[in-house]
Design an enzyme around this catalytic site. Sequence first.
Site, short mmCIF file in Angstrom:
data_model
loop_
_atom_site.label_atom_id
_atom_site.label_comp_id
_atom_site.label_asym_id
_atom_site.label_seq_id
_atom_site.Cartn_x
_atom_site.Cartn_y
_atom_site.Cartn_z
N THR A 26 -44.54 -18.95 54.39
CA THR A 26 -44.60 -20.10 53.47
C THR A 26 -43.24 -20.79 53.37
OG1 THR A 26 -44.19 -18.67 51.56
CG2 THR A 26 -46.50 -19.19 52.08
N ASP A 102 -49.44 -17.56 63.50
CA ASP A 102 -48.55 -18.71 63.73
C ASP A 102 -47.50 -18.47 64.81
OD1 ASP A 102 -47.09 -17.91 60.49
OD2 ASP A 102 -46.56 -17.11 62.46
N HIS A 119 -55.08 -10.46 63.68
CA HIS A 119 -56.05 -11.55 63.53
C HIS A 119 -55.91 -12.58 64.64
CE1 HIS A 119 -56.35 -10.38 59.01
NE2 HIS A 119 -57.01 -9.57 59.81
N CYS A 127 -62.72 -18.53 76.05
CA CYS A 127 -64.18 -18.71 76.20
C CYS A 127 -64.87 -17.46 75.65
CB CYS A 127 -64.55 -18.89 77.68
SG CYS A 127 -66.35 -18.86 77.93
N CYS A 155 -67.97 -21.43 82.88
CA CYS A 155 -69.33 -20.88 82.63
C CYS A 155 -70.08 -21.65 81.56
CB CYS A 155 -69.23 -19.41 82.22
SG CYS A 155 -68.64 -19.19 80.52
N SER A 194 -51.35 -10.27 50.36
CA SER A 194 -52.08 -9.89 49.13
C SER A 194 -52.86 -8.60 49.35
CB SER A 194 -53.05 -11.03 48.75
OG SER A 194 -53.99 -11.21 49.82
N ASN A 218 -43.32 -8.74 47.90
CA ASN A 218 -44.32 -9.78 47.71
C ASN A 218 -44.10 -10.48 46.37
OD1 ASN A 218 -46.72 -10.86 49.11
ND2 ASN A 218 -47.80 -10.31 47.21
N ILE A 236 -39.47 -13.77 49.31
CA ILE A 236 -39.09 -12.98 50.49
C ILE A 236 -37.71 -13.37 51.00
CG2 ILE A 236 -39.68 -12.60 52.94
CD1 ILE A 236 -42.68 -12.85 51.94
N1 APR Z 1 -42.27 -14.88 48.87
C1 APR Z 1 -42.95 -13.77 48.47
N2 APR Z 1 -44.30 -13.69 48.46
C2 APR Z 1 -44.98 -14.79 48.87
C3 APR Z 1 -44.34 -15.97 49.30
C4 APR Z 1 -42.93 -15.98 49.29
N3 APR Z 1 -42.22 -17.05 49.69
N4 APR Z 1 -45.31 -16.88 49.64
C5 APR Z 1 -46.51 -16.27 49.42
N5 APR Z 1 -46.30 -15.03 48.95
C6 APR Z 1 -47.32 -14.00 48.66
C7 APR Z 1 -48.45 -14.48 47.80
O1 APR Z 1 -48.16 -14.25 46.43
C8 APR Z 1 -49.62 -13.63 48.28
O2 APR Z 1 -49.73 -12.42 47.53
O3 APR Z 1 -47.90 -13.67 49.91
C9 APR Z 1 -49.25 -13.27 49.72
C10 APR Z 1 -50.11 -14.01 50.75
O4 APR Z 1 -51.42 -13.55 50.58
P1 APR Z 1 -52.62 -14.30 51.32
O5 APR Z 1 -52.50 -15.76 51.11
O6 APR Z 1 -53.89 -13.60 50.89
O7 APR Z 1 -52.35 -14.06 52.87
P2 APR Z 1 -52.64 -12.74 53.70
O8 APR Z 1 -52.44 -11.51 52.87
O9 APR Z 1 -51.86 -12.84 54.94
O10 APR Z 1 -54.20 -12.88 54.06
C11 APR Z 1 -54.75 -11.93 54.94
O11 APR Z 1 -56.74 -13.28 55.08
O12 APR Z 1 -57.94 -15.20 55.42
C12 APR Z 1 -57.42 -14.10 56.03
O13 APR Z 1 -56.96 -14.10 58.31
C13 APR Z 1 -56.43 -14.49 57.08
O14 APR Z 1 -54.62 -13.11 57.90
C14 APR Z 1 -55.18 -13.67 56.73
C15 APR Z 1 -55.75 -12.59 55.82
#
Ligand code: APR
Length: 250
Positions: A26, A102, A119, A127, A155, A194, A218, A236
């Site tokens: 992010t 990414d 993922h 394909c 195909c 998360s 987190n 982070i």
């Molecule tokens: N610093 C610290 N924590 C952060 C920051 C930051 N700058 N930005 C976001 N977060 C935390 C959020 O608070 C959240 O708890 O990172 C976590 C991101 O959680 P999700 O958005 O659920 O992403 P993720 O855990 O990667 O999701 C898992 O879900 O939809 C699927 O395939 C997708 O790989 C993904 C999977």
Amino acid sequence: MNLDDFAAKLRRATDIVFFTGAGISTESGIPDFRSPGGKWTRMRPVYFDEFVSSEEARVQAWQRKKESYHLYKEVQPNIGHTSISDFEKRGKLLGLITQNIDGLHSRGGVSDDKIVELHGSDRTVVCLSCRKEFDPDEVLASLGEEFTSPRCDACDGLLKTGTISFGQPMPQAAMQQAQVWSEAADVFIVVGSSLVVQPAASFPVIAKQAGALLAIVNREATHIESLADYSYQGEIGEFFRQLNPLLADA
Ligand code: APR
């Protein structure tokens, strides 16, 4: 355990495993999924069975890729990605398990053989029938304003980006490698997830049960925070700005 204690553990560790989620990207400008404004707060995921069975779902999924692809091409790794790469340079990185698609860990300097992408990756198009791979740039460039979903030129199978959608089978080799690293880690560090999506979110628990020191970095608490030996709730980038000077001579 405070940050100084954790840094002391890292200086002595030799088999560190990082486990990352969208939160590490992010600060590079890529929204995560479940924070306010995150991707799933703005749109509903296209599930794998929908993609396979519905032309409308495929066009919707490709339209989203067209809109987000330029973002992935321009973003740069941030201190989180480069700090993990520094652990590899110190000979301390056993492996990196990422949920992210990414490609920023690779661009941040971690060797490809030290990364598993649970993922999949947005950096390829596959394909679904014959597994032939295609360059995403070329596939997306072929999609005009109005388009039907792209098909394989070998195909006529359905083409899909190399990411793993909800309901799609997990990549077996990546899952097996993640299992091996989780069982062998002396320190297992979750960064920016998360921990709500299975089976990915099982690896921190596997590592802890196998004897690793578990750390969680987190913004918000996760549901396994009580398992963590070290927990940092905050940004982070700030975490690594505080940690890195403590490892300078490691
Ligand atoms: N610093 C610290 N924590 C952060 C920051 C930051 N700058 N930005 C976001 N977060 C935390 C959020 O608070 C959240 O708890 O990172 C976590 C991101 O959680 P999700 O958005 O659920 O992403 P993720 O855990 O990667 O999701 C898992 O879900 O939809 C699927 O395939 C997708 O790989 C993904 C999977």
